[in-house]
Write an enzyme that holds these catalytic residues in place. Sequence first.
Site, PDB file in Angstrom:
ATOM      1  N   TYR A  88       9.564 -34.825 -17.514  1.00 57.41           N
ATOM      2  CA  TYR A  88       8.258 -34.469 -17.637  1.00 57.41           C
ATOM      3  C   TYR A  88       7.750 -34.988 -16.224  1.00 57.41           C
ATOM      4  CZ  TYR A  88       6.993 -39.920 -16.852  1.00 57.41           C
ATOM      5  OH  TYR A  88       7.421 -41.307 -16.096  1.00 57.41           O
ATOM      6  N   LYS A 121       1.315  -1.334   0.105  1.00 56.01           N
ATOM      7  CA  LYS A 121      -0.195   0.278  -0.102  1.00 56.01           C
ATOM      8  C   LYS A 121       0.953   1.132   0.080  1.00 56.01           C
ATOM      9  CE  LYS A 121      -3.690  -0.922   2.607  1.00 56.01           C
ATOM     10  NZ  LYS A 121      -4.067  -0.798   4.168  1.00 56.01           N
ATOM     11  N   ARG A 138      -3.561  -1.709  -6.409  1.00 57.81           N
ATOM     12  CA  ARG A 138      -2.683  -2.626  -6.167  1.00 57.81           C
ATOM     13  C   ARG A 138      -3.700  -3.247  -7.118  1.00 57.81           C
ATOM     14  NH1 ARG A 138      -5.963  -3.702  -0.960  1.00 57.81           N
ATOM     15  NH2 ARG A 138      -8.275  -4.783  -1.629  1.00 57.81           N
ATOM     16  N   ARG A 166      -3.002   3.414   8.484  1.00 60.23           N
ATOM     17  CA  ARG A 166      -3.869   2.061   7.935  1.00 60.23           C
ATOM     18  C   ARG A 166      -2.740   1.302   7.154  1.00 60.23           C
ATOM     19  NH1 ARG A 166      -4.583   4.642   2.467  1.00 60.23           N
ATOM     20  NH2 ARG A 166      -5.617   2.803   1.798  1.00 60.23           N
ATOM     21  N   GLY A 176       8.927 -41.866  -7.423  1.00 63.00           N
ATOM     22  CA  GLY A 176       7.551 -41.944  -7.037  1.00 63.00           C
ATOM     23  C   GLY A 176       8.136 -40.791  -5.096  1.00 63.00           C
ATOM     24  N   THR A 177       7.228 -39.734  -5.462  1.00 57.77           N
ATOM     25  CA  THR A 177       7.954 -39.261  -4.409  1.00 57.77           C
ATOM     26  C   THR A 177       7.137 -39.138  -2.624  1.00 57.77           C
ATOM     27  OG1 THR A 177       6.806 -37.175  -5.299  1.00 57.77           O
ATOM     28  CG2 THR A 177       9.299 -37.176  -5.615  1.00 57.77           C
ATOM     29  N   GLY A 192      -8.204  -7.254   4.622  1.00 61.93           N
ATOM     30  CA  GLY A 192      -9.522  -7.379   5.822  1.00 61.93           C
ATOM     31  C   GLY A 192      -9.209  -8.509   7.082  1.00 61.93           C
ATOM     32  N   HIS A 214     -16.817  -9.410   0.942  1.00 60.21           N
ATOM     33  CA  HIS A 214     -15.284 -10.144   2.095  1.00 60.21           C
ATOM     34  C   HIS A 214     -15.723 -11.486   1.100  1.00 60.21           C
ATOM     35  CE1 HIS A 214     -14.396 -13.149   4.434  1.00 60.21           C
ATOM     36  NE2 HIS A 214     -13.069 -12.667   4.740  1.00 60.21           N
ATOM     37  N   MET A 224      -6.110  -6.911   8.222  1.00 65.38           N
ATOM     38  CA  MET A 224      -5.544  -6.307   9.472  1.00 65.38           C
ATOM     39  C   MET A 224      -6.296  -4.649   8.845  1.00 65.38           C
ATOM     40  SD  MET A 224      -1.453  -6.592   9.445  1.00 65.38           S
ATOM     41  CE  MET A 224      -1.344  -6.438   7.497  1.00 65.38           C
ATOM     42  N   SER A 257      11.487 -43.040 -12.894  1.00 66.51           N
ATOM     43  CA  SER A 257       9.802 -42.305 -12.244  1.00 66.51           C
ATOM     44  C   SER A 257       9.793 -41.804 -10.158  1.00 66.51           C
ATOM     45  CB  SER A 257       8.678 -42.885 -12.488  1.00 66.51           C
ATOM     46  OG  SER A 257       7.790 -42.226 -11.954  1.00 66.51           O
ATOM     47  N   GLU A 275      12.285 -44.674  -5.494  1.00 64.66           N
ATOM     48  CA  GLU A 275      11.549 -44.302  -4.034  1.00 64.66           C
ATOM     49  C   GLU A 275      11.488 -44.834  -2.625  1.00 64.66           C
ATOM     50  OE1 GLU A 275       6.943 -45.887  -4.534  1.00 64.66           O
ATOM     51  OE2 GLU A 275       8.103 -47.452  -5.696  1.00 64.66           O
ATOM     52  N   ARG A 279       2.713 -49.350 -13.583  1.00 64.29           N
ATOM     53  CA  ARG A 279       3.255 -49.796 -12.514  1.00 64.29           C
ATOM     54  C   ARG A 279       2.808 -51.146 -11.949  1.00 64.29           C
ATOM     55  NH1 ARG A 279       2.950 -46.675  -6.612  1.00 64.29           N
ATOM     56  NH2 ARG A 279       0.435 -47.912  -6.533  1.00 64.29           N
ATOM     57  N   CYS A 313       5.863 -38.957 -10.711  1.00 64.53           N
ATOM     58  CA  CYS A 313       4.886 -39.296 -11.257  1.00 64.53           C
ATOM     59  C   CYS A 313       4.213 -39.699  -9.146  1.00 64.53           C
ATOM     60  CB  CYS A 313       4.075 -41.076 -11.446  1.00 64.53           C
ATOM     61  SG  CYS A 313       5.398 -42.284 -10.337  1.00 64.53           S
TER      62      CYS A 313
HETATM   63  P1  ADP Z   1      -7.890  -2.047   3.778  1.00 61.71           P
HETATM   64  O1  ADP Z   1      -6.258  -2.280   3.789  1.00 61.71           O
HETATM   65  O2  ADP Z   1      -8.570  -2.745   4.998  1.00 61.71           O
HETATM   66  O3  ADP Z   1      -7.874  -1.640   2.771  1.00 61.71           O
HETATM   67  P2  ADP Z   1      -7.486   0.941   4.138  1.00 61.71           P
HETATM   68  O4  ADP Z   1      -6.377   1.217   4.526  1.00 61.71           O
HETATM   69  O5  ADP Z   1      -7.111   0.717   2.489  1.00 61.71           O
HETATM   70  O6  ADP Z   1      -7.052  -0.674   4.898  1.00 61.71           O
HETATM   71  O7  ADP Z   1      -8.118   1.760   4.624  1.00 61.71           O
HETATM   72  C1  ADP Z   1     -10.257   1.425   4.536  1.00 61.71           C
HETATM   73  C2  ADP Z   1     -10.397   2.414   3.724  1.00 61.71           C
HETATM   74  O8  ADP Z   1     -10.477   3.115   4.660  1.00 61.71           O
HETATM   75  C3  ADP Z   1     -10.089   3.351   2.414  1.00 61.71           C
HETATM   76  O9  ADP Z   1     -10.418   1.948   1.365  1.00 61.71           O
HETATM   77  C4  ADP Z   1     -11.048   4.091   3.179  1.00 61.71           C
HETATM   78  O10 ADP Z   1     -12.386   4.222   2.340  1.00 61.71           O
HETATM   79  C5  ADP Z   1     -10.659   5.290   4.021  1.00 61.71           C
HETATM   80  N1  ADP Z   1      -9.386   5.610   4.141  1.00 61.71           N
HETATM   81  C6  ADP Z   1      -8.656   5.029   4.607  1.00 61.71           C
HETATM   82  N2  ADP Z   1      -7.251   5.853   5.030  1.00 61.71           N
HETATM   83  C7  ADP Z   1      -8.085   7.339   4.403  1.00 61.71           C
HETATM   84  C8  ADP Z   1      -8.226   8.851   4.262  1.00 61.71           C
HETATM   85  N3  ADP Z   1      -6.766   9.284   4.339  1.00 61.71           N
HETATM   86  N4  ADP Z   1      -8.999   9.095   3.718  1.00 61.71           N
HETATM   87  C9  ADP Z   1     -10.130   9.209   3.513  1.00 61.71           C
HETATM   88  N5  ADP Z   1     -10.500   7.918   3.308  1.00 61.71           N
HETATM   89  C10 ADP Z   1      -9.834   6.588   3.706  1.00 61.71           C
HETATM   90 MG    MG Z   2      -7.561  -0.423   1.555  1.00 60.42          MG
HETATM   91 MG    MG Z   3      -8.909  -3.332   6.578  1.00 62.66          MG
END
Ligand code: ADP
Ligand code: MG
Ligand code: MG
Length: 890
Positions: free
Chosen positions: A862, A25, A343, A94, A777-778, A103, A459, A105, A775, A756, A621, A842
């Site tokens: 192979y 990020k 990303r 963040r 046989g792992t 989701g 999610h 952290m 061949s 083997e 075999r 194999c």
């Molecule tokens: P995750 O890794 O779970 O995607 P993020 O760090 O991307 O978490 O944060 C989740 C959401 O929080 C982002 O998609 C955004 O909508 C909001 N967010 C994060 N930083 C900012 C910011 N500086 N200003 C506004 N919204 C933010």
């Molecule tokens: Mg995010």
């Molecule tokens: Mg998050």
Amino acid sequence: MSQDEKWVYLFREGNATMRDLLGGKGANLAEMTNIGLPVPPGFTITTEACNVYSATGQLPDGLWEQLLAALKDIEQNMGQRFGERTNPLLFSVRSGAKFSMPGMMDTILNLGLNEETLQGVIAATNNPRFAYDSYRRFIMMFSDVVLAEGRAELEKEAFEEILEEVKHKHGVEIDSDLSAEGMKEVADGFLAHFHQHYGEHFPSDPMDQLRLSILAVFRSWNNPRATIYRNKERIAHDLGTAVNVQSMVFGNMGDDCGTGVAFTRDPATGEKHVFGEFLRNAQGEDVVAGVRTPQSIDQLAQEFPAIYQQFEEVCSRLEGHYREMQDIEFTIQNQRLFILQCRSGKRTGQAAVKVAVDMVGEGLITRNEGINRVPPSQLEQLLHPRLVKPAGLRPIATGLNAGPGGAVGHVAMDSAAAIRMQQEGKQVILVRKITNPDDLGGMLAAKGVLTSEGGRTSHAALVARQYGIPTICGCKDIRVDDANRQFLVAGTAVKEGDVISIDGTTGEVYLEELKTEPVAVTGDFAKFMEWADAARKLGVRANADTPEQAAEAVRLGAEGIGLCRTEHMFLGSDRVELVRDMILAEDETARQAALDRLLPMQREDFVGIFRAMDGRPVTVRLIDPPLHEFLPHAEHVRDELRRLQVEHSSPESVQAQIKLLAKVEELHEENPMLGLRGCRLSIVMPGIVNMQVAAIIGAASELAKAGEEVHPEIMIPLVGHVNELTFLKGQLEDVAQKTMEAEGAQVDYQFGTMIEIPRAALTAAEIAAQASFFSFGTNDLTQMTYGISRDDAGSFLPIYIEKGIFKQDPTESIDRTGVGRLMKICVDDARAVSPNLKVGICGEHGGDPASVQFCHEIGLNYVSCSPLRVPVARLAAAQAALGSTGPADK
Ligand code: ADP
Ligand code: MG
Ligand code: MG
């Protein structure tokens, strides 16, 4: 670690290559800043600082000074000050590791608010509703992420209950409809709740808030959810996470604001168009969390055309810049667009292939890059079965098609039930309102997932794409009734345990138990596989025991059979009796009589397999398992005997049972895996293998005489000493010659051996002189090298993995240093004697991409794997030949 190490990077100081240090990020925020996209300014604290913190429990020396300097830089940039009473600067904190862990952290928004700065925000914006909305969010997130640690009252859910109460009281359905007073009531309620359960006032010093948040993000690296995810994804546990501190922009300031997530292409199908969702007057994770149902991004195009156009430009710029499909998070504040994250986008296997093929076509990437863009294991998703729908069939409900493929199974209403039912051997469809990261285990146990809420970026949809689970999200036609462990649809209650079918490709739900059919390799998929085939050096064969499996293997691109296990042919219902007669025979004549009756059956099996393989080589075999595997368990025989005696059955049947028991006891071994099996059995009891070779050569003769091409390769298992091979080969050559004479045919056959037993690998030079092929046989080679029995490893292997004693399960992926070393010694020594010796593998490792890579490196001819993994192995072999280990961004 030195005093003057750089722990803090302003966004403008980093770039996309610094993923190790800044996390994915942070590195991308830096890159986007530097190419001039509208990114709110901020800075990143390095993953190394996290590692120092994990090791010592303290932030490294010098970090805080660097942080204060970065803070000042941003304050100047923004013309606002953190913690100041008038018009204060607010931050988000963040997390962001090298590999995105969706989701896993947590994020804290609106940091820096307290009773005083709140007034500053109100004064500056003249928008108290917005200010209190931001405040209540901050109190909840900070409490949940930083201070809850095992205290349920401080977690999100407890606060959400208070929010619900206030909403109810004010008669509003959705959060954003709450008035300023309502929002204030929520914030006040949160503060009181916090005080009551924490025993102290909510931390008001912005600097304290910042420090505590940073430490919490560092700690979250080791939370159980993150650990499970890393185990599953094989991400190292010592990478650490970075922390991004970024100035806030606000999507919750009113109706000309909003927040959203979008992909530059459709992540389910790969179709080339911007695909995403946004929510008006909302902030942060509202979109993902399914609090409100987001609008499609097309809505944005209608309501804010100028912004949408700007956004499309950003999308194509980022795709062009990264030359990869992007997943983008954005926020609109008073009609101004800000980009908060990009990303490479997670996608289904189907989308991965389409995007790669399209991007090659668009000239964005080369063909070889295209090959490297698809993780081999994802190809299995393209082979997901499809539902067979009888004409006139109507779905009972329709939702969003979040993860393609058909699934049929028993309804499980929560993850625990899904896991339990799967352990009972059932196919499961997990049905939930929404899923959250704690449901991962249940989702992985399920064949399909159905949720009543949540959008395409929820999610459940994320997980569906990543693991290729057929999934339907946001299916409004059903109502989940958790209390009664059922869901309601069109007036019907579907109970836990009932069978339903879902079509993740169309989003349709059926109450019938439908059949499924396999998918074909056509279109983009076929084109992609052709490219892979052109790039690879390794051959790919399949392990197949029946003509049906052989045909499927060919359909999926197998160039031969690397392992045909003959004993499976003994287990057919009409065979098992004969096999028992053969084993129980009192003398050689009786045994031979049984074998003579088995011969034509085995011969017919081979005719079928050879025909299906249409001239491709087939490695057969000879019998491998110990004989007791074909007999009933001693316990069972004893019970049966007792029953016969009690019921005064005929003396003959009692006698027969006594005889059977004696034989079962005679064949009992303490360590059957190391006992009378493989070539040992064939030396002690030559009749079975003689029959098998007569069947193989007889079948091949039949085809040869009909003018069909056939190349049997007869493989002798469990050789540890060259003399075992020489002895058996002498005996079996004789059978082969006699069979061909009797048939009046010439067959191109070979004798080779499985490697083997470690001793075989170490004496490869001697053995190679006697064999036409090897061949690996792992499965056995791994067990014997480690001295571990797979069947008994359940009591310690998982603990080894968990404690990090083994980084990987050696039965899943070849252990390069030990087992791999034996393989390499074997190949090198054997080829020194017999330079053109054909060597393959194999064991089940033959379908594991990392193991395929290793087989390529040591120069095997192979790999052979189960039919469904053949495309996986073909792609892994191509990527190995191109010197890649797949996409960098997991
Ligand atoms: P995750 O890794 O779970 O995607 P993020 O760090 O991307 O978490 O944060 C989740 C959401 O929080 C982002 O998609 C955004 O909508 C909001 N967010 C994060 N930083 C900012 C910011 N500086 N200003 C506004 N919204 C933010
Ligand atoms: Mg995010
Ligand atoms: Mg998050």
